[in-house]
Design an enzyme around this catalytic site. Structure first.
Site, PDB file in Angstrom:
ATOM      1  N   ASP A  39       0.855  -1.201   0.000  1.00 16.32           N
ATOM      2  CA  ASP A  39       0.000   0.000   0.000  1.00 16.32           C
ATOM      3  C   ASP A  39       0.878   1.233   0.000  1.00 16.32           C
ATOM      4  O   ASP A  39       1.647   1.457   0.940  1.00 16.32           O
ATOM      5  CB  ASP A  39      -0.890   0.004   1.241  1.00 16.32           C
ATOM      6  N   ASP A 179      -9.844  -6.263  -0.577  1.00 18.10           N
ATOM      7  CA  ASP A 179      -8.847  -5.556   0.222  1.00 18.10           C
ATOM      8  C   ASP A 179      -9.497  -4.850   1.413  1.00 18.10           C
ATOM      9  O   ASP A 179     -10.170  -3.849   1.263  1.00 18.10           O
ATOM     10  CB  ASP A 179      -8.135  -4.523  -0.669  1.00 18.10           C
TER      11      ASP A 179
HETATM   12  C1  DX5 Z   1      -6.378  -0.529   3.709  1.00 15.38           C
HETATM   13  C2  DX5 Z   1      -5.289  -1.398   3.181  1.00 15.38           C
HETATM   14  C3  DX5 Z   1      -5.401  -2.889   3.494  1.00 15.38           C
HETATM   15  C4  DX5 Z   1      -5.286  -3.308   4.905  1.00 15.38           C
HETATM   16  C5  DX5 Z   1      -5.707  -4.767   5.032  1.00 15.38           C
HETATM   17  O1  DX5 Z   1      -6.207   0.733   3.113  1.00 15.38           O
HETATM   18  O2  DX5 Z   1      -5.312  -1.295   1.770  1.00 15.38           O
HETATM   19  O3  DX5 Z   1      -4.358  -3.530   2.760  1.00 15.38           O
HETATM   20  O4  DX5 Z   1      -3.978  -3.141   5.345  1.00 15.38           O
HETATM   21  O5  DX5 Z   1      -5.487  -5.218   6.279  1.00 15.38           O
HETATM   22  P1  DX5 Z   1      -6.642  -5.353   7.409  1.00 15.38           P
HETATM   23  O6  DX5 Z   1      -6.851  -6.853   7.562  1.00 15.38           O
HETATM   24  O7  DX5 Z   1      -6.009  -4.722   8.611  1.00 15.38           O
HETATM   25  O8  DX5 Z   1      -7.852  -4.644   6.943  1.00 15.38           O
HETATM   26 ZN    ZN Z   2      -4.362  -2.183  -0.250  1.00 13.34          ZN
END
Ligand code: DX5
Ligand code: ZN
Length: 233
Positions: A39, A179
């Protein structure tokens, strides 16, 4: 159900233990993880900063695992060349930040890497219909972009089902990535709805107190059991 689909885990590296990066990357390699979800946040498109090109470089050159790069940034057009260095990787943009997403997705593919879009919770699947020919992956944001540890937003599972319907009629076959809050409880309904790539973050393999290798094996067993059940149909 397309029983030939690959089911993949894409660990969200913003959730990893940064004091143990090398050890965790070794586990990903040993467990044959397909993608590493990275990310990238600029503090503009989302109110958070995270990882950058140097981090991608380090992780990619050490592990050789393809990167699943999720650009949560304004002006993504300025950074495509930076992120195109990583072969077999995918770069996903939020189409609502750019005036001409078709042109940008074509540019990503012209760089020899896969293209993707990440669909914010407010966008409908109909709004991205004309992007289908230009994407290898569609990421359904099941939480608000920007932070790990959030809760699944109402209606997003239904949205995955709607996406499957428009993809089926389009003739295109992009992967469907999910996601956000892909937890042990939510994963079965996300699978049933039609997702096949799952961002694994603090809701599963990086959950406090979870052994990473065990978490990956637990996740993979759920995917294998689901895929196995599909072939019995
Ligand atoms: C949110 C991110 C996700 C997140 C997923 O903006 O894109 O990748 O880190 O992890 P969890 O399980 O904490 O939602
Ligand atoms: Zn993401």
């Amino acid at each position: 159900m397309d029983i030939n689909r690959e089911y993949r885990i894409s660990p969200s590296l913003m959730c990893m233990d940064f004091l143990e990066i090398k050890k965790q990357l070794d586990i990903f390699v040993e467990e044959k993880i397909d993608y590493l979800h990275i990310d990238i946040m600029d503090g503009h498109y989302v109110p958070n900063f995270t990882l950058g090109v140097d981090f991608c470089n380090t992780v990619y050159s050490y592990s050789n695992i393809p990167l699943d790069i999720h650009l949560m940034i304004d002006n993504p057009e300025n950074f495509i060349d930076d992120f195109s260095l990583f072969k077999n990787s995918i770069v996903s943009i939020h189409p609502d930040v750019y005036h001409h997403p078709v042109a940008l997705l074509q540019k990503i593919r012209d760089r020899g890497i896969k293209s993707g879009i990440a669909v914010d919770p407010y966008l409908t699947v109909e709004q991205i219909y004309y992007l289908l020919p230009y994407v290898d992956q569609i990421t359904i944001m099941t939480v608000n972009p920007g932070y790990a540890g959030q809760r699944l937003i109402e209606g997003m599972i239904e949205k995955i089902k709607k996406l499957v319907l428009i993809i089926d009629e389009s003739g295109y076959r992009p992967d469907i990535e999910v996601d956000g809050n892909v937890s042990w409880e939510n994963l079965p309904s996300m699978l049933e709805a039609g997702g096949n790539v799952f961002v694994a973050g603090t809701s599963s393999i990086f959950k406090r107190g979870t052994d990473l290798r065990e978490g990956i094996r637990r996740f993979r067993k759920i995917l294998d059991d689901f895929k196995g059940g599909a072939t019995e149909v």
